[in-house]
Scaffold this active site. Structure first.
Site, PDB file in Angstrom:
ATOM      1  N   LYS B 221     -81.132 -17.497 -63.085  1.00 19.17           N
ATOM      2  CA  LYS B 221     -80.184 -17.659 -64.635  1.00 19.17           C
ATOM      3  C   LYS B 221     -81.290 -17.347 -65.774  1.00 19.17           C
ATOM      4  O   LYS B 221     -82.131 -17.792 -66.391  1.00 19.17           O
ATOM      5  CB  LYS B 221     -79.304 -18.678 -64.619  1.00 19.17           C
ATOM      6  CG  LYS B 221     -78.840 -18.804 -63.670  1.00 19.17           C
ATOM      7  CD  LYS B 221     -78.078 -18.165 -63.164  1.00 19.17           C
ATOM      8  CE  LYS B 221     -76.948 -18.525 -61.880  1.00 19.17           C
ATOM      9  NZ  LYS B 221     -76.430 -17.566 -61.965  1.00 19.17           N
ATOM     10  N   ASP B 249     -79.560 -13.028 -63.983  1.00 18.20           N
ATOM     11  CA  ASP B 249     -77.994 -12.766 -64.493  1.00 18.20           C
ATOM     12  C   ASP B 249     -77.904 -14.182 -65.731  1.00 18.20           C
ATOM     13  O   ASP B 249     -77.884 -15.497 -66.100  1.00 18.20           O
ATOM     14  CB  ASP B 249     -77.852 -14.090 -63.286  1.00 18.20           C
ATOM     15  CG  ASP B 249     -76.650 -14.256 -63.479  1.00 18.20           C
ATOM     16  OD1 ASP B 249     -75.256 -14.515 -64.006  1.00 18.20           O
ATOM     17  OD2 ASP B 249     -75.141 -15.006 -62.095  1.00 18.20           O
ATOM     18  N   GLU B 275     -77.248  -9.106 -64.182  1.00 22.60           N
ATOM     19  CA  GLU B 275     -75.826  -9.376 -64.176  1.00 22.60           C
ATOM     20  C   GLU B 275     -75.001 -10.534 -65.122  1.00 22.60           C
ATOM     21  O   GLU B 275     -75.725 -10.650 -65.818  1.00 22.60           O
ATOM     22  CB  GLU B 275     -76.425 -10.903 -62.636  1.00 22.60           C
ATOM     23  CG  GLU B 275     -74.590 -11.104 -62.007  1.00 22.60           C
ATOM     24  CD  GLU B 275     -75.235 -11.995 -61.028  1.00 22.60           C
ATOM     25  OE1 GLU B 275     -76.031 -11.874 -60.402  1.00 22.60           O
ATOM     26  OE2 GLU B 275     -73.896 -13.171 -60.669  1.00 22.60           O
ATOM     27  N   GLU B 302     -68.136 -11.461 -60.065  1.00 25.64           N
ATOM     28  CA  GLU B 302     -67.228 -12.823 -60.015  1.00 25.64           C
ATOM     29  C   GLU B 302     -66.379 -12.981 -61.061  1.00 25.64           C
ATOM     30  O   GLU B 302     -65.843 -13.781 -60.738  1.00 25.64           O
ATOM     31  CB  GLU B 302     -68.339 -14.046 -59.820  1.00 25.64           C
ATOM     32  CG  GLU B 302     -69.251 -14.533 -61.123  1.00 25.64           C
ATOM     33  CD  GLU B 302     -69.972 -15.198 -61.209  1.00 25.64           C
ATOM     34  OE1 GLU B 302     -71.147 -14.565 -61.067  1.00 25.64           O
ATOM     35  OE2 GLU B 302     -70.375 -16.395 -61.818  1.00 25.64           O
ATOM     36  N   ASP B 325     -65.722 -11.261 -55.268  1.00 24.47           N
ATOM     37  CA  ASP B 325     -65.835 -12.951 -55.098  1.00 24.47           C
ATOM     38  C   ASP B 325     -64.196 -12.825 -53.927  1.00 24.47           C
ATOM     39  O   ASP B 325     -63.557 -11.744 -54.179  1.00 24.47           O
ATOM     40  CB  ASP B 325     -65.592 -13.255 -55.997  1.00 24.47           C
ATOM     41  CG  ASP B 325     -65.469 -14.837 -55.825  1.00 24.47           C
ATOM     42  OD1 ASP B 325     -66.250 -15.556 -56.906  1.00 24.47           O
ATOM     43  OD2 ASP B 325     -64.394 -15.199 -55.927  1.00 24.47           O
ATOM     44  N   HIS B 352     -70.261 -12.652 -54.393  1.00 25.32           N
ATOM     45  CA  HIS B 352     -70.651 -13.326 -55.221  1.00 25.32           C
ATOM     46  C   HIS B 352     -70.871 -14.802 -54.191  1.00 25.32           C
ATOM     47  O   HIS B 352     -69.589 -14.599 -53.029  1.00 25.32           O
ATOM     48  CB  HIS B 352     -70.029 -13.621 -56.638  1.00 25.32           C
ATOM     49  CG  HIS B 352     -69.532 -15.003 -56.545  1.00 25.32           C
ATOM     50  ND1 HIS B 352     -69.217 -15.924 -57.204  1.00 25.32           N
ATOM     51  CD2 HIS B 352     -71.165 -15.359 -57.573  1.00 25.32           C
ATOM     52  CE1 HIS B 352     -69.188 -17.061 -57.516  1.00 25.32           C
ATOM     53  NE2 HIS B 352     -70.387 -17.076 -58.210  1.00 25.32           N
TER      54      HIS B 352
END
Lengths: 446, 446
Positions: B221, B249, B275, B302, B325, B352
């Protein structure tokens, strides 16, 4: 200004419009026009309440009500100074709960709830300033207006600096345009004649009445039956004559290729704009349609979920007309963002109205746009639908086909107490007999 | 098959994940992973129940619960034959209530509710067929698969006829690919090491543990603090060595220009994909970013609300990786639509997962994609996050860094009764002490 927010009350209000097929179109066969209605109260009884709402069409309104409650929770305990002293920061605060954001983000039910709360805050702010919302906003400096907007996702299409320049260019003319509005009002068009559920005779009669009343632009619902649409457009055009404008609205029922083909069968009736030809999410689809039906304009916006999608519609040259809604995007802050984006891209804003109280709200946005943002009425008109105004304390006032400028302080969002009591769902007397609104009999069709 | 649906029960289930900062990222600082959990019951006690859910992260889960109840109402009284005999028609029926549609359309809370109900119907259908969902779907003929999809808004990007051809081309290899899956499973990558709330020492330790356990792709992240991101990427890359893949991400916190600039500061760490660089609604923004960070791929999905937005992401060449997702789009039907669009546009799907039970669901979608749609594992891997699996009756089974093919009938969606009882909100014992989940202290930041 040290008074604190003690309650954000939200009421589920529904009007049984499906009983008369008012509001019927190719997607929405039998809507019951409804609202999640917000009242914002402080601990100082001398202060006005803030009123705001979002518009829905029946079943599921309780979702918007609960969403407004959850978003409204974030106001509790804030002082009035905090609410109205930094309205841009307030919007980011209201949309900034990451757990609630997951449910959107910035779209659908949670954003409808945000809109209702945000609109109530702006209503309160304008009342505290003693001004109708459009004049309250028109009193903001260019920098103050720029600060109202959340720029996070918008800068690639319009920088805050460019917005500032745009607003500064219009500043010198504000006073004369306010005068103009107070004297002449703002132009409108009517949708009241063309609901899909009306038969040919009623359509012809309503078109004639509209022409007789001075309307020079009328919108018809289309998209369910091509032959019927050709017949209805012919009726409308014959009553309108060659000079008045005819718009058509398919309410999203068509695919991209299908929309172009459908339009071609109606083009002979000289259509000014083609509204909601396809999915409101389809930026590239609208761009493809726009390129192929020119010079007829593509219009959309009542279901455009937020400023990020509007941004792309402008970038892709997908829109000839921007139909901003006062409740679908996240209230006044995001509406200001869309007005700025539209002006920067040269697209006229003709706000979506009708429903419950949307005319009451969007007149403020259009008039503010004229005074401070676009500075123009060219190619611009506010939608007008003639129902449900009687439920508002400060309803729109029309002179012929023009909206008169509202003068009462606030956002014209307040509903009459007796209307609220009668239409509260499910326990108001209007609904007490039926227990539930019209049963779910419709399918998705097609 | 004449049994009728008598109940669609929906439970609000929340796990207090914010207490450990599992799942923390730049947008979502403290999520409580949650679900609106659906149980579909018929009047024949000999039949299995259908289980399905949608994933949320805490506050507002009651909105998804109520949405699922409202959508689920449309199933009541239908026979099992009607449910599973025309699953495409069933999807159109569930999304076809125009009053509920107004609240989306096909996005946000109402679509999350649709997903939960649709997933439960497919779970029931697969159980009735005695097969895990991926094999049940893989038994459909190309025409049956095409009929599962609502094509209304998709034909400009992929016609049903072209989809039929695509599926027919993959039909001969289905059996051998099923064998391959049963023997070797499906590749995965892990996000468990890289949550933003973990300190450097924990990050390094978890990366090392992942490498030791055989993972060759790890996701971090990023997006809150550029200097920290450079430090974290350096740690991860040093542990991974030059051969393993590193993905980053940003969870939507950046604007378009900002995302490109941010990426350039991290490019030296050899990033495989970037992402959620910006708003999930920004098709054109993702396309602009993709063009400028190549050969690093742009990944999103997602929060991609429906197949109409996925369609445009493919049309605009905005996506290098499609992160479908299982619960954000409207359940299995719309997931099949996205798999078809992705295959037709040559974009690999890396679903996801994580959250509550998303790994359990998406493994079926990825495996079905491999068997019948794309026919390939190249550039494809399923996200894996190592928590909350213990709450499922049929949890994912991993062998090293691969998902083993599920074999139990259904969609692996069923939660353990004791987990449901403990985590039911607000009255389960996990929540009874706190009355409310973690208070709302976060802002929108930036």
């Amino acid at each position: 200004m040290t008074a604190k927010v003690v309650a954000v009350d939200v009421t589920d209000v529904r009007f049984p419009t499906s009983r008369e097929l008012d509001g019927s179109d190719a997607m929405n066969e039998a809507p019951d026009y409804s609202a999640a209605y917000v009242v914002l109260r402080t601990d100082d009884a001398a202060l006005p309440e803030g009123h705001g709402f979002t518009f829905t069409i029946g079943r599921g309104t309780e979702l918007a009500v609960r969403a407004a409650q959850l978003v409204g929770e974030r106001l509790r305990g804030m002082t009035v100074a905090e609410l109205v002293g930094d309205l841009g920061g307030l919007w980011r605060h209201l949309t900034g709960d990451s757990q609630l954001r997951w449910l959107g983000p910035d779209k659908g039910v949670i954003h409808l709830g945000t809109a209702a709360v945000v609109n109530a805050v702006w209503d309160l702010a304008a009342k505290l300033a003693g001004q109708p919302l459009w004049r309250y906003l028109a009193g903001f400096s260019p920098q103050q207006l720029v600060d109202v907007v959340d720029w996070r996702y918008l800068r690639d299409a319009l920088t805050p600096e460019a917005a500032l320049e745009l607003l500064a260019r219009q500043e010198p003319g504000r006073t004369s345009r306010i005068e103009h509005l107070l004297r002449h009002g703002y132009p409108a068009y009517t949708t009241s004649a063309g609901w899909l559920g009306y038969d040919d005779a009623k359509l012809r009669r309503l078109c004639q009445e509209a022409v007789d009343a001075g309307w020079d632009a009328i919108k018809l619902k289309v998209g369910a039956d091509l032959e019927a649409d050709r017949r209805r457009c012919a009726i409308a055009r014959s009553v309108l004559g060659p000079e008045r404008r005819l718009m058509i609205d398919a309410n999203q029922v068509l695919g991209v290729e299908e929309a172009v083909a459908w339009f071609r069968e109606l083009a002979e009736f000289d259509v000014y704009w083609f509204e909601e030809p396809t999915s409101p999410d389809d930026v590239l689809g609208h761009a493809a349609i726009a390129a192929r039906i020119s010079p007829t304009l593509v219009a959309t916006g009542e279901h455009t979920q937020n400023a990020v999608v509007f941004k792309q519609l402008f970038q892709a040259k997908a829109l000839g007309v921007c139909q901003l809604d006062a409740c679908r995007v996240g209230g006044v802050n995001e509406a200001v963002a869309v007005l700025l984006l539209a002006a920067a891209h040269g697209v006229p804003v003709c706000p979506h109205a009708g429903g419950v109280g949307l005319c009451e709200l969007v007149q403020h946005l259009a008039m503010f746009d004229f005074v401070a943002v676009s500075g123009s009425m060219e190619g611009r008109m506010i939608e007008y639908v003639d129902h449900l105004h009687e439920h508002f304390v400060d309803p729109v006032r029309m002179r012929g086909s023009r909206y008169l400028a509202p003068t009462a302080p606030g956002y014209s969002a307040r509903m009459r107490p007796e209307s609220l009591a009668a239409h509260r769902f499910p326990d108001g007397p209007i609904w007490a007999d039926t227990a539930q609104p019209a049963a779910t009999t419709e399918g998705r069709g097609r």
